[in-house]
Design a protein around this motif. Structure first.
Motif, mmCIF file in Angstrom:
data_model
loop_
_atom_site.group_PDB
_atom_site.id
_atom_site.type_symbol
_atom_site.label_atom_id
_atom_site.label_comp_id
_atom_site.label_asym_id
_atom_site.label_seq_id
_atom_site.Cartn_x
_atom_site.Cartn_y
_atom_site.Cartn_z
ATOM 1 N N GLY A 56 0.809 -1.218 0.000
ATOM 2 C CA GLY A 56 0.000 0.000 0.000
ATOM 3 C C GLY A 56 0.839 1.264 0.000
ATOM 4 O O GLY A 56 0.547 2.218 -0.722
ATOM 5 N N VAL A 57 1.897 1.280 0.808
ATOM 6 C CA VAL A 57 2.770 2.461 0.858
ATOM 7 C C VAL A 57 3.498 2.642 -0.466
ATOM 8 O O VAL A 57 3.584 3.756 -0.991
ATOM 9 C CB VAL A 57 3.759 2.351 2.036
ATOM 10 N N SER A 58 4.020 1.564 -1.019
ATOM 11 C CA SER A 58 4.736 1.707 -2.294
ATOM 12 C C SER A 58 3.789 2.099 -3.423
ATOM 13 O O SER A 58 4.166 2.849 -4.321
ATOM 14 C CB SER A 58 5.493 0.428 -2.628
ATOM 15 N N ALA A 59 2.554 1.625 -3.384
ATOM 16 C CA ALA A 59 1.571 2.041 -4.392
ATOM 17 C C ALA A 59 1.240 3.517 -4.234
ATOM 18 O O ALA A 59 1.094 4.240 -5.230
ATOM 19 C CB ALA A 59 0.309 1.196 -4.281
ATOM 20 N N ALA A 60 1.141 3.981 -2.997
ATOM 21 C CA ALA A 60 0.874 5.406 -2.775
ATOM 22 C C ALA A 60 2.030 6.263 -3.262
ATOM 23 O O ALA A 60 1.816 7.333 -3.841
ATOM 24 C CB ALA A 60 0.623 5.658 -1.287
ATOM 25 N N VAL A 61 3.237 5.802 -3.064
ATOM 26 C CA VAL A 61 4.407 6.549 -3.551
ATOM 27 C C VAL A 61 4.408 6.598 -5.079
ATOM 28 O O VAL A 61 4.770 7.604 -5.675
ATOM 29 C CB VAL A 61 5.713 5.926 -3.008
ATOM 30 N N LEU A 66 -0.892 13.522 -7.149
ATOM 31 C CA LEU A 66 -1.785 13.329 -8.287
ATOM 32 C C LEU A 66 -1.591 14.357 -9.385
ATOM 33 O O LEU A 66 -2.007 14.135 -10.513
ATOM 34 C CB LEU A 66 -3.238 13.351 -7.810
ATOM 35 N N ASP A 67 -0.966 15.490 -9.081
ATOM 36 C CA ASP A 67 -0.817 16.529 -10.093
ATOM 37 C C ASP A 67 0.314 16.236 -11.077
ATOM 38 O O ASP A 67 0.417 16.879 -12.100
ATOM 39 C CB ASP A 67 -0.614 17.899 -9.445
ATOM 40 N N GLN A 68 1.157 15.263 -10.782
ATOM 41 C CA GLN A 68 2.223 14.909 -11.720
ATOM 42 C C GLN A 68 1.684 13.986 -12.798
ATOM 43 O O GLN A 68 0.776 13.196 -12.581
ATOM 44 C CB GLN A 68 3.359 14.204 -10.995
ATOM 45 N N GLU A 69 2.295 14.085 -13.962
ATOM 46 C CA GLU A 69 1.913 13.208 -15.061
ATOM 47 C C GLU A 69 2.539 11.839 -14.840
ATOM 48 O O GLU A 69 3.728 11.709 -14.584
ATOM 49 C CB GLU A 69 2.407 13.787 -16.380
ATOM 50 N N LYS A 70 1.724 10.798 -14.911
ATOM 51 C CA LYS A 70 2.210 9.433 -14.713
ATOM 52 C C LYS A 70 2.345 8.738 -16.054
ATOM 53 O O LYS A 70 1.523 8.903 -16.938
ATOM 54 C CB LYS A 70 1.249 8.639 -13.830
#
Length: 119
Positions: A56-61, A66-70
């Protein structure tokens, strides 16, 4: 104050992630074997709770902020390696191996018991 900054306390959540990479596959393999050996709610609950914090922590990282482009490739690579390769695959291998060994032993015992000619 950690590392000279007052707001870096969240870094403590990354320590389980660092420990999950080398030890997580072994823990998940053991959890899969436990689920296969003892059916019930307790082993399955622990199979979900055990990887909850590190994954969960690594997924959140990976997802936040959210404002960055993924990039889709990064997220797919993360899901493939971290979730699939480190968490799910060892659980499936532990579960499947335990079920196969127990089935082979039961089959061998049935053969031994039915082919003998009692004394």
């Amino acid at each position: 104050m950690m590392f000279g900054y007052a707001d870096d306390w969240w870094v403590l959540f990354l320590y389980p992630v660092l420990l999950w990479v080398p030890f997580g596959p072994f823990l998940m393999g053991a959890a899969g074997a436990w689920c296969a050996a003892r059916p019930g709610w307790r082993p399955r609950l622990w199979s979900v709770l055990l990887p909850l914090v590190p994954v969960g922590v690594s997924a959140a990282v990976m997802v936040l902020p959210l404002d960055q482009e993924k990039r889709t490739e990064d997220l797919v690579g993360y899901a493939t390696v971290h979730i699939g390769g480190i968490t799910l695959l060892p659980w499936l291998l532990g579960y499947g191996t335990t079920r196969l060994v127990r089935a082979a032993r039961a089959r061998r015992e049935r053969r031994r018991g039915s082919g003998g000619g009692g004394s």
